[in-house]
Scaffold this motif. Structure first.
Motif: not given
Length: 281
Positions: A13-20, A54-61, A79-85, A229-230
């Motif tokens: 899996r790509f680290a989507f959250g780090r990019n966001w 409802l935002d499913i997979g909110c990424g950066s927000g 799903y990615d805790p870093e995206s939640v952050r 990158v994404d």
């Protein structure tokens, strides 16, 4: 169920959250306004007062924030805790005392989905095709739309053989070290810019300096650098034709209201569907 961090560490899996998280540093009022404008255009309204979003997979927000600015009550999860952050940082900076909740969860988690209330607008832009199970994710998203509500999704376009090649590139990216990833990013950027060689060369030079597309917002308020990158790293990766998405949603009682395609090329096709007001569809 394997968690997100384990999948990333295993190269699955790509680290989507780090990019966001990196992209989140660029969010400002200009990008928020562009994001809001794109929502208004697709949804056909400037006012979401009293409506749930409802935002499913909110990424950066960013788009949760845009919906909030339009008056909606917003619930976001990723799903990615870093995206939640990343989304929580955006909320703290731009909407600290707001009707916006953020959580960490997967649209494929049936127990979680069953406890969600149906929403007036279910939004998932460029997310469901990264779950590893596109059609079950679409099924779950459809089920979360309230009667008379709206489903707003975007799904990667199926380009046949080229999509399979990109799948291989993305898989290799996530299994490579830092040097391999840089080479794949550079090669992909030159390939994508092959019809505009001067522009591609300039972008490459900017990327070496770390400035490629970072400060000039793209449509929807996004960033060329982070989008690249994404795109190259975004795995799992699935695709669908516009006809497949349309047929899937129509069979579940949805009527197409808005369609924006990538004209058969690389990218996402964007759909807005309305659900019949009767609960039976």
């Amino acid at each position: 169920m394997i968690d997100c961090e384990t999948e990333i560490n295993q190269g699955r899996r790509f680290a989507f959250g780090r990019n966001w998280l990196r992209f989140g540093q660029l969010i400002d009022e200009e990008r928020i306004a562009l994001a809001r404008r794109s929502l208004e255009s697709a949804l056909g309204t400037t006012d979401l007062t009293g409506r749930s979003f409802l935002d499913i997979g909110c990424g950066s927000g960013l788009f949760s924030l845009a919906a909030l600015r339009m008056g909606a009550r917003v619930r976001s999860f990723d799903y990615d805790p870093e995206s939640v952050r990343a989304a929580e940082k955006v909320r703290q900076e731009f909407a600290p005392d707001s009707d916006w909740t953020i959580g960490c969860a997967s649209i494929l988690d049936g127990a979680f989905v069953r406890q969600l209330d149906r929403a007036d607008i279910v939004y998932s832009w460029g997310v469901l095709h990264h779950t590893g199970a596109l059609w079950p994710a679409m099924e779950a998203a459809c089920g979360l739309v309230a009667p008379g509500g709206t489903l707003y999704v975007s799904i990667y376009n199926d380009q046949g053989a080229e999509s399979r090649i990109w799948t291989s590139v993305k898989r290799r990216y996530n299994r490579s070290g830092s040097m391999g990833r840089r080479l794949l990013l550079t090669g992909s950027m030159l390939y994508l810019g092959r019809n505009y060689p001067a522009r591609a060369a300039l972008t490459l030079a900017q990327r070496v300096r770390g400035t490629a597309g970072a400060r000039v917002p793209r449509p929807r308020g996004m960033s060329r650098k982070h989008d690249l990158v994404d795109w190259v790293g975004g795995y799992p990766f699935e695709v669908a034709t516009p006809e497949e998405v349309f047929s899937f949603c129509r069979e579940r009682g949805f009527a197409l209201r808005h369609l924006k395609t990538c004209k058969g090329g690389i990218g996402c096709n964007e759909f807005v569907f309305d659900r019949a007001a009767a609960t039976g569809g």
